[in-house]
Design an enzyme around this catalytic site. Sequence first.
Site, mmCIF file in Angstrom:
data_model
loop_
_atom_site.group_PDB
_atom_site.id
_atom_site.type_symbol
_atom_site.label_atom_id
_atom_site.label_comp_id
_atom_site.label_asym_id
_atom_site.label_seq_id
_atom_site.Cartn_x
_atom_site.Cartn_y
_atom_site.Cartn_z
ATOM 1 N N ASP A 1 9.371 2.938 1.240
ATOM 2 C CA ASP A 1 8.228 3.671 1.784
ATOM 3 C C ASP A 1 8.213 3.479 3.295
ATOM 4 O O ASP A 1 7.830 2.426 3.801
ATOM 5 C CB ASP A 1 6.948 3.127 1.143
ATOM 6 C CG ASP A 1 5.683 3.798 1.651
ATOM 7 O OD1 ASP A 1 5.710 4.411 2.735
ATOM 8 O OD2 ASP A 1 4.638 3.688 0.971
ATOM 9 N N PHE B 1 0.854 -1.188 0.000
ATOM 10 C CA PHE B 1 0.000 0.000 0.000
ATOM 11 C C PHE B 1 0.890 1.238 0.000
ATOM 12 O O PHE B 1 1.737 1.405 0.873
ATOM 13 C CB PHE B 1 -0.921 0.030 1.219
ATOM 14 C CG PHE B 1 -1.824 1.233 1.240
ATOM 15 C CD1 PHE B 1 -2.988 1.251 0.484
ATOM 16 C CD2 PHE B 1 -1.511 2.347 1.989
ATOM 17 C CE1 PHE B 1 -3.821 2.367 0.485
ATOM 18 C CE2 PHE B 1 -2.331 3.470 2.006
ATOM 19 C CZ PHE B 1 -3.496 3.476 1.243
ATOM 20 N N LYS C 1 3.264 10.790 8.128
ATOM 21 C CA LYS C 1 2.693 10.326 9.396
ATOM 22 C C LYS C 1 3.489 10.787 10.621
ATOM 23 O O LYS C 1 3.342 11.910 11.078
ATOM 24 C CB LYS C 1 2.539 8.804 9.367
ATOM 25 C CG LYS C 1 1.449 8.298 8.417
ATOM 26 C CD LYS C 1 1.257 6.807 8.539
ATOM 27 C CE LYS C 1 0.209 6.263 7.583
ATOM 28 N NZ LYS C 1 -1.163 6.570 7.992
#
Length: 401
Positions: free
Chosen positions: A219, A135, A248
């Site tokens: 990522d 994802f 985040k």
Amino acid sequence: MTLHERYADAMMKTLSPPLAVLVRGEGCYVWDENGTKYLDFLAGIAVNSLGHAHPDMVAAAQQQIGTLAHISNYFASPSQIELAERLKRLTGAGDAGRVYFCNSGAEANEAAFKLARLNTAGGRRNRILALNDSFHGRTMGALALTGKPLMRAPFEPVPGGVQHIETSIAVLEREIDDTVAALFLEPVKGEAGVIDLPEGYLRRARELCTKHGVLLIIDEVQTGAGRTGKWFAYEHSNVLPDAVTLAKGIGGGVPIGALVTFGATSDLFLRGQHGSTFGGNPFVTATSNAVLGVIERDDLVGNAARRGEQLRELITRIDSPLISEVRGRGLLLGIGLSEPVALKLAAAALAEGLIVNAANESSIRIAPPLIVGDAELADFDERFRAALASVTSSGLVSANR
């Protein structure tokens, strides 16, 4: 109308109905509009590194919003420069590294996608590899990288040139060659249920990418900023990427993303090839500097490593037929379930005043703030055991287990 009714009446139908309407938070706890208190072991999906209303973060945000909030990308600010220098140091990118700021993890991966397209070797490199069940975000480029066909299907055709592969060293060795521009991967597949890469995978990926001139793009949107017990999860494998995407946890709650490039990769982007109006503005970079400064000062990376081990041991000691395994590192853990009841278990936990996440039907994701301590772990133990007992006694678990 209630707040829930107003939400349903005003918001786009892209998300499920909210589990609660939250109105304030402090430390590892939040409260809803009815005054119900919850232990937050999701931290806004690995975002709230310092928990809620941390005084250093509040002070930095208040000071900056009262001084200079936004200036566009025609200008620079001291906090932007300071944060770029900090990220170069923390990631290991060093003097040759460069930083691009944006507003989210998806945007960081969009920038990385464009970066990969620049690694063409005169047109010979026309493939980008990404992993099945990965994802990377919901914007079109990030979605093209995401290895979940059901998520991509409604929006086809997505940008081309991406090939999704199984997560095995054998497949990696077969697929990486001089026609590949980049390999995208998550060091831990968070949205898949906190799934670790196979042992030695990242080291072998680094070797193959170096041999064939392929960009290794990692990522770390969910795993970065200390969450796995290292500043970045690739440190567990003693490798450095060619580029890393962040978001985040580096912002602790403010919307920020970043692409950090290493070595010669920093020379691929040229002026005017990418940009963002809001990216790296004074408000978000000042707040991010405060967040990362506290993580450094208070050794919250070490706390994530120590508390993560405690949390893992605590979960494995629970005698429940539902728990089959515990995955992940530090304070990003996935609980594999023996039955597909994760949604019901997450709902039972919420009823006990505990926020966790059902990443899929058979996985519970746990990502508490990095400030978590003994008291919060004990509180989690009590509430999670009660939730497990509730689901087990409801008859949802097979009788032969």
